[in-house]
Design a protein around this motif. Structure first.
Motif: not given
Length: 437
Positions: A369-379, A328-335
Protein backbone atom coordinates in the motif's frame (compact mmCIF):
# COMPACT_ATOMS: atom_id res chain seq x y z
CA UNK A 1 12.39 -26.51 -12.28
CA UNK A 2 13.93 -29.53 -14.05
CA UNK A 3 16.62 -28.69 -16.55
CA UNK A 4 15.07 -30.79 -19.32
CA UNK A 5 11.96 -28.62 -19.53
CA UNK A 6 12.00 -25.87 -22.12
CA UNK A 7 14.72 -24.63 -24.43
CA UNK A 8 17.95 -23.18 -23.05
CA UNK A 9 17.86 -20.50 -25.76
CA UNK A 10 21.67 -20.32 -25.82
CA UNK A 11 22.94 -17.30 -27.81
CA UNK A 12 26.61 -18.14 -28.25
CA UNK A 13 29.33 -15.61 -27.44
CA UNK A 14 26.80 -12.98 -26.32
CA UNK A 15 25.07 -15.23 -23.79
CA UNK A 16 25.65 -13.95 -20.26
CA UNK A 17 23.74 -16.76 -18.53
CA UNK A 18 25.52 -19.89 -19.77
CA UNK A 19 29.16 -20.44 -20.63
CA UNK A 20 29.93 -22.80 -23.56
CA UNK A 21 30.99 -25.54 -21.15
CA UNK A 22 27.80 -25.21 -19.09
CA UNK A 23 25.72 -25.31 -22.27
CA UNK A 24 27.30 -28.56 -23.47
CA UNK A 25 26.93 -30.08 -20.01
CA UNK A 26 23.19 -29.31 -19.96
CA UNK A 27 22.76 -30.66 -23.52
CA UNK A 28 24.36 -33.97 -22.51
CA UNK A 29 22.06 -34.14 -19.47
CA UNK A 30 19.04 -33.60 -21.72
CA UNK A 31 20.23 -36.35 -24.09
CA UNK A 32 20.57 -38.78 -21.16
CA UNK A 33 17.24 -37.81 -19.57
CA UNK A 34 15.31 -38.20 -22.81
CA UNK A 35 17.05 -41.41 -23.80
CA UNK A 36 18.21 -40.18 -27.22
CA UNK A 37 20.20 -42.91 -28.96
CA UNK A 38 20.34 -41.85 -32.60
CA UNK A 39 22.78 -39.26 -33.90
CA UNK A 40 19.95 -37.25 -35.44
CA UNK A 41 18.13 -36.88 -32.13
CA UNK A 42 21.33 -35.88 -30.33
CA UNK A 43 22.23 -33.27 -32.96
CA UNK A 44 18.68 -31.90 -32.93
CA UNK A 45 18.77 -31.66 -29.12
CA UNK A 46 21.72 -29.25 -29.34
CA UNK A 47 20.17 -27.39 -32.29
CA UNK A 48 16.79 -26.92 -30.59
CA UNK A 49 18.39 -25.36 -27.49
CA UNK A 50 20.03 -22.56 -29.50
CA UNK A 51 18.22 -19.20 -29.59
CA UNK A 52 16.69 -18.56 -33.01
CA UNK A 53 18.40 -15.70 -34.86
CA UNK A 54 21.36 -15.61 -32.47
CA UNK A 55 25.03 -15.86 -33.36
CA UNK A 56 25.00 -19.53 -32.35
CA UNK A 57 22.04 -20.17 -34.67
CA UNK A 58 23.88 -18.56 -37.58
CA UNK A 59 26.96 -20.68 -36.81
CA UNK A 60 24.97 -23.92 -36.81
CA UNK A 61 23.15 -23.01 -40.05
CA UNK A 62 26.41 -22.27 -41.90
CA UNK A 63 28.25 -25.28 -40.49
CA UNK A 64 29.40 -27.83 -43.08
CA UNK A 65 27.16 -30.91 -43.15
CA UNK A 66 30.08 -33.25 -42.46
CA UNK A 67 30.72 -31.42 -39.18
CA UNK A 68 27.22 -31.97 -37.84
CA UNK A 69 26.35 -35.40 -39.21
CA UNK A 70 27.10 -36.94 -35.79
CA UNK A 71 26.94 -35.54 -32.28
CA UNK A 72 30.69 -36.13 -31.72
CA UNK A 73 31.56 -34.22 -34.93
CA UNK A 74 29.25 -31.40 -33.81
CA UNK A 75 30.91 -31.20 -30.38
CA UNK A 76 34.36 -30.95 -32.00
CA UNK A 77 33.18 -28.06 -34.19
CA UNK A 78 31.46 -26.46 -31.21
CA UNK A 79 34.59 -26.55 -29.02
CA UNK A 80 36.64 -25.12 -31.87
CA UNK A 81 34.21 -22.20 -32.18
CA UNK A 82 33.85 -21.71 -28.43
CA UNK A 83 36.87 -23.05 -26.51
CA UNK A 84 35.81 -24.50 -23.18
CA UNK A 85 37.91 -22.25 -20.99
CA UNK A 86 37.36 -22.68 -17.29
CA UNK A 87 35.16 -19.91 -15.94
CA UNK A 88 35.91 -18.51 -12.48
CA UNK A 89 33.58 -20.07 -9.95
CA UNK A 90 31.32 -17.61 -8.17
CA UNK A 91 30.40 -17.99 -4.53
CA UNK A 92 26.86 -18.71 -3.40
CA UNK A 93 26.68 -15.24 -1.88
CA UNK A 94 27.45 -13.72 -5.27
CA UNK A 95 24.84 -15.91 -6.95
CA UNK A 96 22.23 -14.88 -4.39
CA UNK A 97 23.12 -11.24 -5.00
CA UNK A 98 22.71 -11.83 -8.74
CA UNK A 99 19.17 -13.08 -8.08
CA UNK A 100 18.36 -10.01 -5.96
CA UNK A 101 19.72 -7.72 -8.66
CA UNK A 102 17.57 -9.26 -11.39
CA UNK A 103 15.25 -6.26 -11.42
CA UNK A 104 12.37 -5.11 -13.56
CA UNK A 105 12.84 -1.35 -13.84
CA UNK A 106 9.74 0.89 -13.53
CA UNK A 107 10.84 3.08 -16.44
CA UNK A 108 10.96 0.00 -18.73
CA UNK A 109 7.39 -1.17 -18.01
CA UNK A 110 5.33 -1.50 -21.19
CA UNK A 111 8.44 -1.15 -23.34
CA UNK A 112 10.42 -3.59 -25.45
CA UNK A 113 14.03 -4.45 -24.67
CA UNK A 114 16.72 -6.64 -26.22
CA UNK A 115 16.04 -10.35 -25.73
CA UNK A 116 17.82 -13.55 -26.81
CA UNK A 117 19.45 -13.19 -30.19
CA UNK A 118 18.87 -9.46 -30.21
CA UNK A 119 15.10 -9.90 -30.68
CA UNK A 120 12.84 -7.27 -29.09
CA UNK A 121 10.59 -8.55 -26.30
CA UNK A 122 8.55 -6.89 -23.55
CA UNK A 123 10.62 -6.02 -20.48
CA UNK A 124 8.37 -7.99 -18.10
CA UNK A 125 8.63 -11.06 -20.36
CA UNK A 126 12.43 -10.89 -20.26
CA UNK A 127 12.37 -10.61 -16.47
CA UNK A 128 9.98 -13.54 -16.03
CA UNK A 129 11.84 -15.86 -18.41
CA UNK A 130 15.22 -15.03 -16.90
CA UNK A 131 14.16 -15.61 -13.30
CA UNK A 132 14.35 -19.42 -13.28
CA UNK A 133 18.06 -19.67 -14.17
CA UNK A 134 19.02 -17.16 -11.46
CA UNK A 135 16.95 -18.98 -8.88
CA UNK A 136 18.61 -22.24 -9.88
CA UNK A 137 22.09 -20.71 -9.60
CA UNK A 138 21.24 -19.25 -6.18
CA UNK A 139 20.07 -22.74 -5.08
CA UNK A 140 17.04 -21.24 -3.34
CA UNK A 141 14.90 -24.37 -3.50
CA UNK A 142 12.84 -23.34 -0.44
CA UNK A 143 11.93 -19.87 -1.72
CA UNK A 144 13.60 -17.93 1.12
CA UNK A 145 14.24 -14.97 -1.18
CA UNK A 146 10.83 -15.06 -2.89
CA UNK A 147 9.44 -12.24 -0.73
CA UNK A 148 12.46 -10.02 -1.50
CA UNK A 149 12.14 -10.71 -5.22
CA UNK A 150 8.43 -9.87 -5.14
CA UNK A 151 8.93 -6.65 -3.17
CA UNK A 152 11.59 -5.54 -5.67
CA UNK A 153 9.03 -5.60 -8.50
CA UNK A 154 7.62 -2.19 -9.51
CA UNK A 155 4.39 -1.37 -7.74
CA UNK A 156 2.23 -1.50 -10.92
CA UNK A 157 3.31 -5.11 -11.44
CA UNK A 158 2.69 -6.03 -7.80
CA UNK A 159 -0.79 -4.51 -8.00
CA UNK A 160 -1.65 -6.49 -11.13
CA UNK A 161 -0.42 -9.87 -9.82
CA UNK A 162 -1.60 -9.37 -6.22
CA UNK A 163 -4.48 -11.82 -6.60
CA UNK A 164 -2.54 -14.37 -8.66
CA UNK A 165 -0.83 -17.46 -7.16
CA UNK A 166 2.77 -16.58 -6.31
CA UNK A 167 3.87 -18.90 -3.55
CA UNK A 168 6.75 -20.21 -5.67
CA UNK A 169 9.17 -18.64 -8.13
CA UNK A 170 7.45 -20.49 -10.98
CA UNK A 171 4.03 -19.10 -10.00
CA UNK A 172 5.41 -15.57 -9.67
CA UNK A 173 7.12 -15.77 -13.07
CA UNK A 174 3.95 -17.18 -14.66
CA UNK A 175 1.82 -14.37 -13.15
CA UNK A 176 4.16 -11.70 -14.54
CA UNK A 177 4.57 -13.46 -17.88
CA UNK A 178 0.82 -13.50 -18.54
CA UNK A 179 0.18 -9.82 -17.75
CA UNK A 180 -2.00 -8.02 -20.27
CA UNK A 181 0.20 -5.41 -21.93
CA UNK A 182 -2.62 -2.83 -22.12
CA UNK A 183 -3.32 -3.10 -18.39
CA UNK A 184 0.40 -2.93 -17.64
CA UNK A 185 0.86 0.22 -19.73
CA UNK A 186 -2.12 1.89 -18.04
CA UNK A 187 -0.85 0.98 -14.57
CA UNK A 188 2.68 2.15 -15.40
CA UNK A 189 1.39 5.48 -16.71
CA UNK A 190 -0.74 6.03 -13.58
CA UNK A 191 2.21 5.15 -11.35
CA UNK A 192 4.53 7.58 -13.17
CA UNK A 193 1.88 10.31 -12.86
CA UNK A 194 1.50 9.70 -9.10
CA UNK A 195 5.25 9.74 -8.58
CA UNK A 196 5.51 13.06 -10.40
CA UNK A 197 2.65 14.50 -8.34
CA UNK A 198 4.31 13.38 -5.11
CA UNK A 199 7.64 14.82 -6.25
CA UNK A 200 6.07 18.19 -6.94
CA UNK A 201 4.35 18.08 -3.57
CA UNK A 202 7.72 17.59 -1.84
CA UNK A 203 9.32 20.60 -3.52
CA UNK A 204 10.11 23.61 -1.26
CA UNK A 205 7.23 26.02 -0.83
CA UNK A 206 7.23 29.38 -2.54
CA UNK A 207 9.23 32.12 -0.75
CA UNK A 208 6.15 34.39 -1.06
CA UNK A 209 3.87 31.91 0.72
CA UNK A 210 4.06 33.66 4.12
CA UNK A 211 3.19 37.02 2.54
CA UNK A 212 0.24 35.54 0.66
CA UNK A 213 -1.04 33.88 3.84
CA UNK A 214 -0.80 37.17 5.73
CA UNK A 215 -2.72 38.95 3.00
CA UNK A 216 -5.31 36.19 2.98
CA UNK A 217 -5.94 36.52 6.73
CA UNK A 218 -6.77 40.23 6.30
CA UNK A 219 -9.11 39.50 3.37
CA UNK A 220 -6.80 41.30 0.96
CA UNK A 221 -5.75 39.56 -2.21
CA UNK A 222 -2.67 40.53 -4.24
CA UNK A 223 -3.74 42.34 -7.41
CA UNK A 224 -2.15 39.80 -9.72
CA UNK A 225 -4.12 37.00 -8.01
CA UNK A 226 -7.50 38.69 -7.58
CA UNK A 227 -7.46 39.97 -11.14
CA UNK A 228 -7.30 36.40 -12.38
CA UNK A 229 -9.91 34.94 -10.04
CA UNK A 230 -13.16 34.33 -11.96
CA UNK A 231 -15.16 34.13 -8.71
CA UNK A 232 -13.87 36.71 -6.17
CA UNK A 233 -16.03 35.30 -3.38
CA UNK A 234 -14.37 31.88 -3.49
CA UNK A 235 -11.45 31.36 -1.14
CA UNK A 236 -8.45 29.89 -2.95
CA UNK A 237 -7.65 26.65 -1.05
CA UNK A 238 -3.97 26.78 -2.03
CA UNK A 239 -3.24 30.18 -0.43
CA UNK A 240 -3.19 28.62 3.04
CA UNK A 241 -1.33 25.71 4.57
CA UNK A 242 -1.84 22.29 3.04
CA UNK A 243 -5.20 20.78 3.83
CA UNK A 244 -6.91 24.01 5.00
CA UNK A 245 -10.09 25.08 3.27
CA UNK A 246 -12.21 23.13 0.87
CA UNK A 247 -10.62 22.10 -2.40
CA UNK A 248 -13.86 22.52 -4.30
CA UNK A 249 -14.25 26.18 -3.47
CA UNK A 250 -17.02 26.54 -0.90
CA UNK A 251 -17.55 30.24 -0.22
CA UNK A 252 -16.24 31.72 3.03
CA UNK A 253 -18.77 31.09 5.77
CA UNK A 254 -20.67 28.43 3.84
CA UNK A 255 -21.33 25.05 5.42
CA UNK A 256 -21.44 21.67 3.76
CA UNK A 257 -23.77 18.80 4.67
CA UNK A 258 -20.73 16.60 5.33
CA UNK A 259 -17.54 18.18 6.56
CA UNK A 260 -14.61 17.41 4.32
CA UNK A 261 -16.73 16.22 1.41
CA UNK A 262 -17.08 18.14 -1.80
CA UNK A 263 -18.96 17.66 -5.06
CA UNK A 264 -18.63 14.37 -6.86
CA UNK A 265 -16.75 11.34 -5.55
CA UNK A 266 -13.49 12.95 -4.51
CA UNK A 267 -14.37 14.81 -1.31
CA UNK A 268 -11.03 16.25 -0.15
CA UNK A 269 -9.96 18.89 2.36
CA UNK A 270 -11.29 20.13 5.67
CA UNK A 271 -14.82 21.47 6.09
CA UNK A 272 -15.31 25.20 5.76
CA UNK A 273 -17.14 25.46 9.09
CA UNK A 274 -13.82 25.16 10.93
CA UNK A 275 -12.02 28.22 12.24
CA UNK A 276 -9.23 29.25 9.89
CA UNK A 277 -6.58 29.51 12.56
CA UNK A 278 -6.81 25.86 13.60
CA UNK A 279 -5.28 24.21 10.53
CA UNK A 280 -1.95 23.52 12.17
CA UNK A 281 -3.35 22.65 15.64
CA UNK A 282 -2.58 19.09 16.69
CA UNK A 283 -5.64 16.84 16.60
CA UNK A 284 -4.15 14.13 18.72
CA UNK A 285 -5.02 15.23 22.29
CA UNK A 286 -8.72 15.71 21.65
CA UNK A 287 -11.31 13.36 23.23
CA UNK A 288 -11.68 10.03 21.47
CA UNK A 289 -15.37 10.70 20.81
CA UNK A 290 -14.54 13.94 19.00
CA UNK A 291 -11.82 12.29 16.94
CA UNK A 292 -14.17 9.40 16.12
CA UNK A 293 -16.87 11.80 14.98
CA UNK A 294 -14.36 13.42 12.63
CA UNK A 295 -13.50 9.91 11.41
CA UNK A 296 -17.13 9.58 10.32
CA UNK A 297 -17.68 13.12 9.03
CA UNK A 298 -14.57 13.30 6.89
CA UNK A 299 -14.82 9.79 5.42
CA UNK A 300 -13.95 9.67 1.71
CA UNK A 301 -15.78 7.53 -0.84
CA UNK A 302 -14.16 4.10 -1.09
CA UNK A 303 -14.31 2.84 -4.66
CA UNK A 304 -14.55 -0.72 -6.04
CA UNK A 305 -11.67 -2.31 -7.92
CA UNK A 306 -13.05 -1.51 -11.36
CA UNK A 307 -11.62 0.63 -14.17
CA UNK A 308 -13.95 3.47 -13.14
CA UNK A 309 -13.15 3.02 -9.48
CA UNK A 310 -9.40 3.00 -10.09
CA UNK A 311 -9.62 6.11 -12.27
CA UNK A 312 -11.56 7.98 -9.58
CA UNK A 313 -9.11 6.77 -6.95
CA UNK A 314 -6.17 8.14 -8.93
CA UNK A 315 -7.94 11.50 -9.07
CA UNK A 316 -8.49 11.32 -5.29
CA UNK A 317 -4.78 10.67 -4.67
CA UNK A 318 -3.71 13.53 -6.92
CA UNK A 319 -6.15 15.91 -5.26
CA UNK A 320 -5.07 14.84 -1.77
CA UNK A 321 -1.36 15.42 -2.40
CA UNK A 322 -2.09 18.76 -4.05
CA UNK A 323 -4.21 19.93 -1.12
CA UNK A 324 -1.89 18.49 1.56
CA UNK A 325 1.70 18.89 0.30
CA UNK A 326 3.33 18.79 3.74
CA UNK A 327 0.76 17.06 5.93
CA UNK A 328 0.38 13.50 7.11
CA UNK A 329 -3.07 11.90 7.09
CA UNK A 330 -5.34 12.35 10.12
CA UNK A 331 -9.05 12.08 10.92
CA UNK A 332 -9.73 15.39 9.19
CA UNK A 333 -7.52 14.55 6.21
CA UNK A 334 -8.16 10.84 5.50
CA UNK A 335 -6.06 9.35 2.74
CA UNK A 336 -7.89 7.64 -0.18
CA UNK A 337 -8.12 3.86 0.19
CA UNK A 338 -6.91 1.52 -2.54
CA UNK A 339 -9.94 0.29 -4.56
CA UNK A 340 -11.26 -3.09 -3.52
CA UNK A 341 -9.38 -3.21 -0.18
CA UNK A 342 -11.17 -3.51 3.19
CA UNK A 343 -12.27 -0.32 4.94
CA UNK A 344 -10.22 1.15 7.78
CA UNK A 345 -10.93 -0.42 11.14
CA UNK A 346 -11.84 -3.82 9.68
CA UNK A 347 -8.88 -5.55 11.34
CA UNK A 348 -6.95 -5.43 8.10
CA UNK A 349 -3.18 -5.73 7.72
CA UNK A 350 -1.69 -2.24 7.58
CA UNK A 351 1.01 -3.27 5.11
CA UNK A 352 -0.97 -4.98 2.33
CA UNK A 353 -4.52 -3.97 3.26
CA UNK A 354 -5.85 -7.53 3.28
CA UNK A 355 -7.63 -9.41 6.07
CA UNK A 356 -6.72 -12.70 7.66
CA UNK A 357 -3.30 -11.81 9.08
CA UNK A 358 -1.57 -9.16 11.13
CA UNK A 359 1.21 -6.84 10.11
CA UNK A 360 4.57 -8.58 9.42
CA UNK A 361 2.90 -12.02 9.30
CA UNK A 362 4.72 -14.72 7.35
CA UNK A 363 1.92 -14.96 4.79
CA UNK A 364 1.92 -11.21 4.19
CA UNK A 365 3.33 -10.23 0.80
CA UNK A 366 4.83 -7.07 2.30
CA UNK A 367 4.17 -3.34 2.22
CA UNK A 368 2.32 -2.83 -1.05
CA UNK A 369 0.00 0.00 0.00
CA UNK A 370 1.14 3.61 -0.41
CA UNK A 371 2.93 4.86 2.70
CA UNK A 372 0.30 7.56 3.47
CA UNK A 373 -2.45 4.94 3.29
CA UNK A 374 -0.57 2.66 5.69
CA UNK A 375 -0.20 5.62 8.09
CA UNK A 376 -3.88 6.44 7.80
CA UNK A 377 -4.99 2.88 8.50
CA UNK A 378 -2.87 2.85 11.68
CA UNK A 379 -4.32 6.15 12.89
CA UNK A 380 -7.91 5.16 12.12
CA UNK A 381 -7.39 1.87 13.95
CA UNK A 382 -6.14 3.71 17.03
CA UNK A 383 -9.08 6.14 17.04
CA UNK A 384 -11.59 3.30 16.69
CA UNK A 385 -9.99 1.35 19.54
CA UNK A 386 -9.84 4.37 21.82
CA UNK A 387 -13.45 5.29 21.08
CA UNK A 388 -14.80 1.82 21.80
CA UNK A 389 -12.72 1.57 24.97
CA UNK A 390 -14.16 4.91 26.14
CA UNK A 391 -17.72 3.74 25.41
CA UNK A 392 -17.11 0.45 27.23
CA UNK A 393 -15.74 2.22 30.30
CA UNK A 394 -18.68 4.62 30.31
CA UNK A 395 -21.20 1.79 30.11
CA UNK A 396 -19.62 0.09 33.16
CA UNK A 397 -20.23 3.12 35.38
CA UNK A 398 -24.05 3.13 35.15
CA UNK A 399 -26.64 0.84 36.75
CA UNK A 400 -29.22 0.73 34.00
CA UNK A 401 -29.43 -0.63 30.49
CA UNK A 402 -30.34 1.75 27.71
CA UNK A 403 -30.18 1.93 23.95
CA UNK A 404 -27.45 4.13 22.55
CA UNK A 405 -27.68 5.43 19.02
CA UNK A 406 -24.45 4.84 17.15
CA UNK A 407 -23.52 5.43 13.53
CA UNK A 408 -20.54 3.22 12.61
CA UNK A 409 -17.80 4.18 10.17
CA UNK A 410 -18.78 2.68 6.80
CA UNK A 411 -18.37 -1.13 6.86
CA UNK A 412 -15.95 -1.28 9.75
CA UNK A 413 -16.44 -3.66 12.62
CA UNK A 414 -16.83 -2.71 16.27
CA UNK A 415 -13.67 -4.31 17.60
CA UNK A 416 -10.75 -3.24 19.73
CA UNK A 417 -7.68 -2.10 17.85
CA UNK A 418 -4.12 -1.43 18.69
CA UNK A 419 -2.98 2.17 19.17
CA UNK A 420 -1.47 4.15 16.35
CA UNK A 421 1.00 5.97 18.59
CA UNK A 422 4.19 4.61 20.05
CA UNK A 423 3.32 5.27 23.71
CA UNK A 424 -0.12 3.67 23.31
CA UNK A 425 1.17 0.35 21.97
CA UNK A 426 1.11 -2.91 23.92
CA UNK A 427 3.32 -5.75 22.78
CA UNK A 428 0.72 -8.48 23.18
CA UNK A 429 -2.07 -7.11 20.97
CA UNK A 430 -2.81 -5.17 17.82
CA UNK A 431 -1.86 -5.14 14.18
CA UNK A 432 1.84 -4.36 14.27
CA UNK A 433 3.55 -1.26 15.57
CA UNK A 434 1.64 1.97 15.31
CA UNK A 435 2.42 5.44 14.01
CA UNK A 436 3.58 8.46 15.96
CA UNK A 437 1.79 11.69 15.01
Amino acid sequence: MPDHKGSLQWEGSTDDNLSPGQFLHKIENKIDERGHTTEKLKVNCLKNNIAYGSGADEWFTNLDATKKDTYDHLVVAFEKQWPLTAAPKTSKTERIQTLKEWLLKPEELGKKVDGPGGAQIWSHVKWATGLASRVRDAEDTMGFLLSDVYKALPRPVRDLVRTEPRKTYDELAAAVLTLDISNLKDAAAAYAHDEETARLAREPTSPTKALREALSSTHIQPPHISSRAPYPTVQNPFLAAGGQGNLFGAARGATLPFRGSGPGALGMGRGTNLAEGNATTSLRNRPASVRHQDLLNYALPHHPNTPEGRATYQAQVKTWHTANPSRKPDEQHPYPLTPGTPAVGSRECWDCGQKGHMQAAVVCAGAVLPEPERDWRRIAGFIARAFHTERLNASNTVNFVGVQSYTPYPTYHQQQYRGAYVEDIEDEQGNGRGLSE
